[in-house]
Design an enzyme around this catalytic site. Sequence first.
Site, PDB file in Angstrom:
ATOM      1  N   HIS A  51       3.556  13.393   6.242  1.00 46.29           N
ATOM      2  CA  HIS A  51       4.406  13.032   5.099  1.00 46.29           C
ATOM      3  C   HIS A  51       3.904  13.723   3.829  1.00 46.29           C
ATOM      4  O   HIS A  51       2.762  14.197   3.788  1.00 46.29           O
ATOM      5  CB  HIS A  51       4.408  11.515   4.859  1.00 46.29           C
ATOM      6  CG  HIS A  51       5.330  10.772   5.775  1.00 46.29           C
ATOM      7  ND1 HIS A  51       4.926  10.302   6.997  1.00 46.29           N
ATOM      8  CD2 HIS A  51       6.645  10.438   5.644  1.00 46.29           C
ATOM      9  CE1 HIS A  51       5.947   9.688   7.587  1.00 46.29           C
ATOM     10  NE2 HIS A  51       7.014   9.752   6.789  1.00 46.29           N
ATOM     11  N   LYS A  60       2.985   9.681  -0.676  1.00 44.96           N
ATOM     12  CA  LYS A  60       3.146   8.461   0.129  1.00 44.96           C
ATOM     13  C   LYS A  60       1.920   7.563  -0.002  1.00 44.96           C
ATOM     14  O   LYS A  60       0.788   8.022   0.118  1.00 44.96           O
ATOM     15  CB  LYS A  60       3.394   8.843   1.597  1.00 44.96           C
ATOM     16  CG  LYS A  60       3.762   7.658   2.460  1.00 44.96           C
ATOM     17  CD  LYS A  60       4.407   8.064   3.749  1.00 44.96           C
ATOM     18  CE  LYS A  60       4.738   6.861   4.611  1.00 44.96           C
ATOM     19  NZ  LYS A  60       5.698   5.948   3.976  1.00 44.96           N
TER      20      LYS A  60
HETATM   21  N1  LIG Z   1      12.701   2.638   5.466  1.00 46.55           N
HETATM   22  C1  LIG Z   1      13.009   3.927   5.246  1.00 46.55           C
HETATM   23  O1  LIG Z   1      13.890   4.520   5.879  1.00 46.55           O
HETATM   24  C2  LIG Z   1      12.272   4.659   4.157  1.00 46.55           C
HETATM   25  C3  LIG Z   1      12.581   5.990   3.834  1.00 46.55           C
HETATM   26  C4  LIG Z   1      11.935   6.591   2.758  1.00 46.55           C
HETATM   27  C5  LIG Z   1      10.999   5.866   2.022  1.00 46.55           C
HETATM   28  N2  LIG Z   1      10.708   4.590   2.378  1.00 46.55           N
HETATM   29  C6  LIG Z   1       9.791   3.750   1.604  1.00 46.55           C
HETATM   30  O2  LIG Z   1      10.495   3.329   0.429  1.00 46.55           O
HETATM   31  C7  LIG Z   1       9.577   3.103  -0.654  1.00 46.55           C
HETATM   32  C8  LIG Z   1      10.030   3.869  -1.893  1.00 46.55           C
HETATM   33  O3  LIG Z   1      10.046   5.264  -1.623  1.00 46.55           O
HETATM   34  P1  LIG Z   1      10.432   6.332  -2.763  1.00 46.55           P
HETATM   35  O4  LIG Z   1      10.234   7.651  -2.106  1.00 46.55           O
HETATM   36  O5  LIG Z   1      11.736   5.984  -3.399  1.00 46.55           O
HETATM   37  O6  LIG Z   1       9.239   6.054  -3.816  1.00 46.55           O
HETATM   38  P2  LIG Z   1       9.222   6.374  -5.393  1.00 46.55           P
HETATM   39  O7  LIG Z   1       7.776   6.327  -5.771  1.00 46.55           O
HETATM   40  O8  LIG Z   1       9.987   7.609  -5.679  1.00 46.55           O
HETATM   41  O9  LIG Z   1      10.007   5.135  -6.037  1.00 46.55           O
HETATM   42  C9  LIG Z   1       9.468   3.829  -6.134  1.00 46.55           C
HETATM   43  C10 LIG Z   1      10.115   3.170  -7.351  1.00 46.55           C
HETATM   44  O10 LIG Z   1       9.693   1.802  -7.378  1.00 46.55           O
HETATM   45  C11 LIG Z   1       9.479   1.478  -8.749  1.00 46.55           C
HETATM   46  N3  LIG Z   1       8.623   0.292  -8.906  1.00 46.55           N
HETATM   47  C12 LIG Z   1       7.276   0.236  -8.863  1.00 46.55           C
HETATM   48  N4  LIG Z   1       6.865  -1.030  -9.111  1.00 46.55           N
HETATM   49  C13 LIG Z   1       7.987  -1.769  -9.302  1.00 46.55           C
HETATM   50  C14 LIG Z   1       8.219  -3.142  -9.608  1.00 46.55           C
HETATM   51  N5  LIG Z   1       7.202  -4.007  -9.783  1.00 46.55           N
HETATM   52  N6  LIG Z   1       9.509  -3.558  -9.714  1.00 46.55           N
HETATM   53  C15 LIG Z   1      10.537  -2.709  -9.559  1.00 46.55           C
HETATM   54  N7  LIG Z   1      10.378  -1.386  -9.292  1.00 46.55           N
HETATM   55  C16 LIG Z   1       9.111  -0.932  -9.164  1.00 46.55           C
HETATM   56  C17 LIG Z   1       8.825   2.733  -9.325  1.00 46.55           C
HETATM   57  O11 LIG Z   1       8.881   2.748 -10.740  1.00 46.55           O
HETATM   58  C18 LIG Z   1       9.691   3.815  -8.684  1.00 46.55           C
HETATM   59  O12 LIG Z   1      10.846   4.116  -9.442  1.00 46.55           O
HETATM   60  C19 LIG Z   1       8.192   3.498  -0.080  1.00 46.55           C
HETATM   61  O13 LIG Z   1       7.555   2.337   0.402  1.00 46.55           O
HETATM   62  C20 LIG Z   1       8.538   4.416   1.085  1.00 46.55           C
HETATM   63  O14 LIG Z   1       7.533   4.426   2.095  1.00 46.55           O
HETATM   64  C21 LIG Z   1      11.324   3.985   3.423  1.00 46.55           C
END
Ligand SMILES: NC(=O)c1ccc[n+]([C@@H]2O[C@H](COP(=O)([O-])OP(=O)(O)OC[C@H]3O[C@@H](n4cnc5c(N)ncnc54)[C@H](O)[C@@H]3O)[C@@H](O)[C@H]2O)c1
Length: 238
Positions: free
Chosen positions: A135, A139
């Site tokens: 990844h 991550k």
């Molecule tokens: N299940 C799936 O298919 C899948 C796919 C991709 C990513 N993910 C997971 O999704 C999550 C997010 O991924 P991403 O790439 O968008 O990450 P990212 O870092 O781009 O976005 C995370 C967002 O969460 C916000 N955040 C942090 N603390 C917060 C809080 N207390 N309240 C509200 N918002 C808050 C951050 O400011 C940011 O905008 C990760 O855990 C990743 O592993 C899952």
Amino acid sequence: MKIALIGYGKMGHMIEKIARERGHEIVSIIDIDNREDLKSDAFKSADVAIEFTVPTTAIDNINACFDAGVPVVCGTTGWTKQIEDVKATMTKKNGTLFWSSNYSVGVNIFMAVNKYLAKIMNGFTQYNVEMTEVHHIHKLDAPSGTAITLAEGILENLDRKSNWSKEVEGSSSDIAIKSIREGEVPGIHTIRYESGVDSIEITHDAKSREGFALGAVLAAEFTAGKKGFYTTADMFKF
Ligand SMILES: NC(=O)c1ccc[n+]([C@@H]2O[C@H](COP(=O)([O-])OP(=O)(O)OC[C@H]3O[C@@H](n4cnc5c(N)ncnc54)[C@H](O)[C@@H]3O)[C@@H](O)[C@H]2O)c1
């Protein structure tokens, strides 16, 4: 359908684009700076919330959705050791939670093939199995949630393995999962069976985040109006 977004990072932005393209309305967008909006009327008006944030806040956000009476589709990984407690709260509050470590259609096909392959390999004890996941460097969790779900799919079907471990096998009954973090890789998962004479390998290689985001919006469409716990196996039904 009215959708609320919790987490407006890489996934939140992609989900917003796909949800609008599919004719949905985004009624509330919540990130770290406006968490009080989880109690707003706009948030409560949503048919479903989609949560992609960070492991440390996911459970608080899910609980806020239960309190607001809004079904929630969660994609955040790295918090699910506590999923049984969250399900108990959901039942108590008559809420709705859809959670999957991976919303991509292709990965869910891959997960089904992984289980089938493990079932076949159960009869061929000369093969050992290990996994590698790659990844992007941003991550936060390792191994990935998808790698853990894949390992669980093997453990259900391969009697000679009873656990997974990080990087190296703790014992011969462990599936070793190696995690590599490099560049901007959206996600590659490889499962390899190896004997003294040959190897069998299956790989899923995501080209972008779009597959995850589309799956999350499909899950939101599936979840609206339902009660209880769901995951991608309920939606795709292979
Ligand atoms: N299940 C799936 O298919 C899948 C796919 C991709 C990513 N993910 C997971 O999704 C999550 C997010 O991924 P991403 O790439 O968008 O990450 P990212 O870092 O781009 O976005 C995370 C967002 O969460 C916000 N955040 C942090 N603390 C917060 C809080 N207390 N309240 C509200 N918002 C808050 C951050 O400011 C940011 O905008 C990760 O855990 C990743 O592993 C899952």
